[in-house]
Design an enzyme around this catalytic site. Structure first.
Site, PDB file in Angstrom:
ATOM      1  N   GLU A  34       1.455   3.678  -1.765  1.00 37.50           N
ATOM      2  CA  GLU A  34       2.446   4.721  -1.456  1.00 37.50           C
ATOM      3  C   GLU A  34       2.286   5.986  -2.302  1.00 37.50           C
ATOM      4  OE1 GLU A  34       6.291   2.875  -1.639  1.00 37.50           O
ATOM      5  OE2 GLU A  34       6.009   1.844   0.264  1.00 37.50           O
ATOM      6  N   GLU A  71       3.418  -3.815   3.737  1.00 38.39           N
ATOM      7  CA  GLU A  71       4.787  -4.155   3.356  1.00 38.39           C
ATOM      8  C   GLU A  71       5.697  -4.036   4.563  1.00 38.39           C
ATOM      9  OE1 GLU A  71       6.377  -2.137  -0.026  1.00 38.39           O
ATOM     10  OE2 GLU A  71       4.524  -2.309  -1.192  1.00 38.39           O
TER      11      GLU A  71
END
EC number: 3.2.1.4
Length: 515
Positions: free
Chosen positions: A180, A303
Site C-alpha cells: 500500500e 488483503e
C-alpha cells in the site's frame, strides 16, 4: 473503505521468506515446497495454485517486535491449523523499518531476518505458498519526486539483501515489492493520490523488481507481486499502473475490502447478500478481470475480509460469494487476519484464535473455503444419508451409495487435476488411511496414460518404468496416521490429446479406492 484503511495503518503486512539449506523444528525437516525450483509457467498458473490465502497480520509487521501488538509468538502448530482449514497461501506481514541500519548500507538485522524465515518455513512445511513484502515502511517509502532518489537507493539495498537471503527458494516463494505505498496523511491518500504519487510508485516497483532480478539464481525468474498506489482497485490506480519491464512473471497486487461500508466501516451496514450486493461485487471484480486477467496479467487480492458486527449470517454469505466470484475471474483472495475479533469493534478481521488454535469465526472460515471450491479438514464429513432407526446396521448389507462398499480397501487415493493449460497440467494426490494402524512409509504405484509425462514432482519422488510409475514419500511425510490421516504430494505433467486419469492404483502393493 478508503478512510478506514488509514486507521489500520498498523495492520497491513509484509511477507518474507528467506533461504535456508536446512532448518528443523518440531522434528520436521523444512523444504516440502521451499526448494522446488522456479518453473517457466504462466503467472496465472501460479495464482491458480495459490488457491486461497491467510494473512498473519499484526505480528512480524508490528512496530517494535513480533508480540508488540498483542498477538502471541507464531508457532508451527498455528500454520498447521491454517493449512488444515484449507488455506494454501500464507502472506506474512513484516516491517523492516526498525530492523535495519543507517544509510548507505541499510543492513538488515540477521536475527529478525532469520525469524521471518523460520515462520515462512512453517508454511513451506505445509506445502504452501508464501508471499514476502515490505510492509509498514511509510516513514521512508514516500511517493514524491523529492524523495525519489533516497527511496530508490534504500529500496535497492533492502531488496538486494532479502533477495540474496532467499535466492535458493523455489517458486512457492513470491516477493511483493511494497504494501500500500501512498502519500500518508494527504487528503487523497486513499482516493488514488496524485499523478506524481502514481508515477513514483511505478518507478519504485521498477527499482525493486530490478534489484531482485539482479541477484540472479532463482530470483532471475521468480514471480513478483507489484501494487498499485495504496494497492487500490480504483480505475485511476489500475489504469495508471505500469508493469516493470512488461515482465511476464509480475503479478498485480490489489487490496479489495469490498464493499467498504459492510466489510470495513464499523458504522456501516451489517447486512449483505441481496442481488444488488452481489452484482455490485461482481462489477468490481469484472473491472479487474477486464483490465488485467483478460489481457494475460495475473492478479492476487492480497488483503480482503469483513469485520465482526455480530452479523455472522451476513459474513458467511459474503465470504462464500466473494471467494466464488473472485475465483470465477481467476483472482486469488487472501483474508486479512489481525488477531482481533471482538464483536462490535473496529478492525475485527480476526477469524483464527492463535492463543488456543481454534477458530473465532468457524462459519465464516468454512464459507470462504467453500466458495473457493475447497473443504476444511477441520470439519468432519457428515453422512449424506442418515441411518434410520428401523434399519439396523449390518456388516454384510451396505445401505447407501455414500458408504464405501469395499471394506478391504483401507486406503483411498484422491487424484485431482487442479489446473490445466495447453499441453500441461498440475495434479494433487492425497492418500488417506482409513485403517486402524498407521502407515509408516508408503509407495504409491499406478499406470500412466501413454500420452502423459511427469515433468517435476514435490513432496515425493518417483521412478518410471514403462507406463508404471512408483512414487515414494519424502522424508517428512512418510507416516500416515490411522483413522483418516492423510498425506499429499503434487506434480506437473505434459500431455497430448485427451487429459485422462491413471489407473491401477496400489499403496504398498495393495489395491486402493480412487476418487
Amino acid at each position: 473503505m478508503i478512510k478506514h484503511l488509514l486507521s489500520r495503518g498498523k495492520l497491513l503486512l509484509f511477507v518474507s521468506v528467506m533461504a535456508t539449506s536446512s532448518i528443523i523444528a518440531g522434528g520436521n525437516a523444512y523444504g516440502s515446497t521451499a526448494f522446488t525450483g522456479v518453473r517457466d509457467v504462466p503467472a496465472q498458473q501460479i495464482v491458480n495454485e495459490m488457491k486461497v490465502g491467510w494473512n498473519l497480520g499484526n505480528t512480524m509487521d508490528a512496530i517494535g517486535g513480533e508480540t508488540n501488538w498483542g498477538n502471541p509468538m507464531t508457532t508451527h502448530a498455528m500454520i498447521n491449523k491454517i493449512k488444515e482449514a484449507g488455506f494454501n497461501t500464507l502472506r506474512l506481514p513484516v516491517t523492516w523499518d526498525g530492523h535495519m541500519g543507517a544509510a548507505p548500507e541499510y543492513t538488515i538485522d540477521q536475527t529478525w531476518m532469520k525469524r521471518v524465515e523460520e515462520i515462512a518455513n512453517y508454511a513451506f512445511d505445509n506445502d504452501m505458498y508464501v508471499i514476502i513484502n515490505l510492509h509498514h515502511e511509510n516513514e521512508w517509502l514516500k511517493p514524491f519526486y523529492a524523495n525519489e532518489a533516497q527511496v530508490k537507493a534504500q529500496l535497492t539495498k533492502v531488496w538486494t539483501q532479502i533477495a540474496n537471503n532467499f535466492k535458493k527458494y523455489g517458486d512457492h516463494l513470491i516477493f511483493e515489492t511494497m504494501n500500500e505505498p501512498r502519500p500518508v496523511g494527504a487528503s487523497n491518500e486513499w482516493t488514488g493520490g496524485s499523478y506524481e504519487n502514481r508515477e513514483v510508485v511505478n518507478r519504485y516497483n521498477l527499482t525493486a523488481v530490478n534489484a531482485i532480478r539482479a541477484t540472479g539464481g532463482n530470483n532471475a525468474t521468480r514471480y513478483i507481486m507489484v501494487p498499485t498506489l495504496a494497492a487500490s482497485a480504483m480505475s485511476t490506480t489500475i489504469n495508471d499502473l505500469v508493469i516493470p519491464n512488461n515482465d511476464s512473471k509480475v503479478i498485480v497486487s490489489l487490496h479489495m475490502y469490498s464493499p467498504y461500508f459492510f466489510a470495513m466501516d464499523i458504522n456501516g451496514t451489517s447486512s449483505w447478500g441481496s442481488d444488488y450486493d452481489k452484482s455490485s461485487l461482481d462489477s468490481e471484480f469484472d473491472a479487474v478481470y477486464n483490465k488485467f486477467v483478460k489481457n494475460g496479467r495475473a492478479v492476487v487480492i492480497g488483503e480482503m475480509g469483513s469485520i465482526n458486527k455480530n452479523n455472522t449470517a451476513a459474513r458467511v454469505t459474503h465470504a462464500e460469494y466473494y471467494a466464488k466470484s473472485a475465483k470465477a475471474r481467476g483472482l486469488t483472495p487472501i483474508w486479512w487476519d489481525n488477531g482481533y475479533s471482538v464483536a462490535g469493534k473496529a478492525e475485527t478481521f480476526g477469524i483464527f484464535n492463535r492463543s488456543n488454535l481454534t477458530w473465532d469465526a468457524p462459519e465464516v472460515m468454512k464459507a470462504f473455503i467453500k466458495g473457493i471450491g475447497g473443504s476444511s479438514t477441520t470439519t468432519p464429513t457428515t453422512p449424506t444419508t442418515p441411518t434410520t432407526p428401523t434399519t439396523p446396521t449390518t456388516p454384510t448389507t451396505p445401505t447407501t451409495p455414500t458408504t464405501p462398499t469395499t471394506p478391504q480397501s483401507a486406503v483411498e487415493v484422491t487424484y485431482a487435476i487442479t489446473n490445466s493449460w495447453g499441453s500441461g497440467a498440475s495434479v494433487n494426490v492425497t492418500i488417506k488411511n482409513n485403517g486402524t494402524t498407521p502407515i509408516n512409509g508408503w509407495t504409491l504405484k499406478w499406470t500412466m496414460p501413454i500420452n502423459q509425462t511427469i515433468t517435476n514432482m514435490w513432496s515425493a519422488s518417483f521412478v518410471a518404468s514403462g507406463t508404471t510409475l512408483s512414487v515414494t514419500n519424502a522424508g517428512y511425510n512418510g507416516t500416515i496416521a490411522a483413522n483418516g490421516g492423510t498425506q499429499s504430494f503434487g506434480f506437473n505433467i505434459n500431455y497430448s490429446g485427451v487429459l485422462s486419469k491413471p489407473t491401477g492404483f496400489t499403496v504398498n502393493g495393495t489395491e486402493c479406492t480412487v476418487k
